[in-house]
Scaffold this active site. Structure first.
Site, PDB file in Angstrom:
ATOM      1  CB  SER A 122      -0.847   0.056   1.276  1.00 28.37           C
ATOM      2  OG  SER A 122      -1.748  -1.003   1.331  1.00 28.37           O
ATOM      3  CG  HIS A 144      -1.845  -0.466  -4.296  1.00 27.19           C
ATOM      4  ND1 HIS A 144      -1.963   0.851  -3.928  1.00 27.19           N
ATOM      5  CD2 HIS A 144      -2.374  -1.177  -3.273  1.00 27.19           C
ATOM      6  CE1 HIS A 144      -2.547   0.930  -2.750  1.00 27.19           C
ATOM      7  NE2 HIS A 144      -2.806  -0.283  -2.324  1.00 27.19           N
ATOM      8  CD  GLU A 156      -1.585   4.040  -6.334  1.00 27.66           C
ATOM      9  OE1 GLU A 156      -1.642   3.320  -5.318  1.00 27.66           O
ATOM     10  OE2 GLU A 156      -1.582   5.293  -6.267  1.00 27.66           O
ATOM     11  CG  ASN A 194      -2.947   3.904   0.900  1.00 30.51           C
ATOM     12  OD1 ASN A 194      -4.079   4.063   1.359  1.00 30.51           O
ATOM     13  ND2 ASN A 194      -2.563   2.766   0.343  1.00 30.51           N
TER      14      ASN A 194
END
Ligand code: CAA
Ligand code: NAD
Length: 288
Positions: A122, A144, A156, A194
């Site tokens: 993450s 991701h 991602e 994130n």
């Protein structure tokens, strides 16, 4: 470049289980490994339940669901992963544990230059994880996925400093084959997702800790007022409070700023073993 026939998925938790499931429904074999054997049984039971639901809702034929389930090999042996031609790692969000794992994967696939070693991290630097893979560093990439994997469209894709562009291109192609929309981000702490999402979640813990509102009201304001599908505290439970705290620490270390450290209340819940949905209790109680 060869087509991917067998995906090796490491970690049979929320994310690894979902990744193996969507691979299987896309016609790709999956070897699902976890260091903690009971997780394999849990993942299998969830797959059976979700496939049965897909059939019930008319999204899938029974024969296709059966065939997809047969494509998943729930395996207790790390060595079984050598039968894969693409790896996606989805273990705990801990740099040292991932670095150790990628060293072992590089040794396992030293003679198989085609095998890509992808991480579902993450937030952790792909460049740092790749460095642990030595000569295989150019085959390490960030892939991701989002939670819940069968529902969320995004992957991602993160290129580390050493990652070959051809590996990025193949990651984009595989993500599309698995029914996802890949979007690229650079290798900075938390990438895009994130870097933006997790400080909001952390701020929600501060707001709760400072008595701005109780969790139900706080989440209600963000769902009704902002049209978010879940409030930030329920989303934190859904992601896993341990994962949220790990991500905040990666942001704080990588961005050299203490303002990203996890809120003390978040840390306290993690210390109490209240990790969210996966343990039945986090901010909210799911035991009933
Ligand atoms: N696995 C598989 N499918 C799931 C699921 C799961 N864990 N949870 C829900 N679904 C499916 C349901 O089966 C349902 O489909 P059907 O009715 O057709 O079977 C569909 O999703 C909708 O579910 P519900 O009706 O039960 O509930 P909902 O409409 O409230 O949607 C939700 C649930 C999709 C999870 C929605 O609340 C949502 O989008 N929440 C936000 C999720 C989010 O932000 N995810 C990103 C987290 S951050 C991240 O992933 C990155 C990171 O690094 C931390
Ligand atoms: P989880 O806690 O549900 O599952 C992690 C699994 O990894 C567990 O089953 C554990 O037994 C296993 N494991 C731990 N160390 C291992 C090792 N050395 N070898 C093999 N298995 C090991 O966690 P999760 O939510 O699935 O997250 C996994 C990864 O995906 C993390 O890097 C996380 O940051 C990332 N991620 C999580 C989310 C999310 O919303 N939860 C979203 C995107 C990415």
């Amino acid at each position: 470049m060869s087509t991917v026939n067998t995906l090796g998925v490491i970690g049979a938790g929320q994310m690894g289980g979902g990744i193996a499931q969507i691979a299987a429904t896309a016609g790709i074999n999956a070897i699902l490994f976890d260091a903690h054997t009971p997780q394999l049984g849990k993942a299998k039971a969830l797959h059976e339940k979700l496939m049965a639901r897909a059939v019930e809702k008319g999204r899938m034929e029974q024969a296709d669901a059966d065939a997809a389930l047969k494509r998943i090999d729930y395996n207790e042996s790390f060595d079984a992963l050598s039968g894969a031609d693409w790896i996606v790692e989805a273990i705990i969000e801990d740099r040292d544990v991932k670095v150790d794992l990628f060293g072992r994967l590089a040794a396992m696939f030293a003679d198989r230059q085609d095998v890509v070693l992808a991480s579902n991290t993450s937030s952790i630097s792909i460049t740092e994880i790749a460095a642990a893979a030595g000569d295989a560093a150019h085959r390490v990439v960030g892939m991701h996925f989002f939670n819940p994997v069968p529902v969320m469209k995004l992957v991602e894709v993160i290129k580390g400093l050493q990652t070959d562009q051809s590996v990025v291109d193949r990651t984009i192609a595989l993500s599309e084959r698995m029914g996802k929309t890949p979007l690229a981000a650079n290798d900075r702490p938390g990438f895009v997702s994130n870097r933006i999402l997790m400080p909001m979640i952390n701020e929600a813990f501060y707001a709760w800790m400072e008595g701005v509102a109780e969790p139900e009201a706080l989440d209600g304001i963000m769902t009704l007022g902002m049209n978010h599908p879940m409030g930030p505290l329920r989303l934190a439970d859904f992601i896993g409070l341990d994962t949220c705290a790990h991500i905040m620490n990666v942001l704080a270390d990588g961005l050299h700023s203490e303002r990203y450290r996890p809120c003390p209340l978040l840390e306290q819940l993690v210390a109490a073993g209240r990790l969210g949905n996966k343990t039945g209790h986090g901010v909210f109680d799911y035991s009933k």
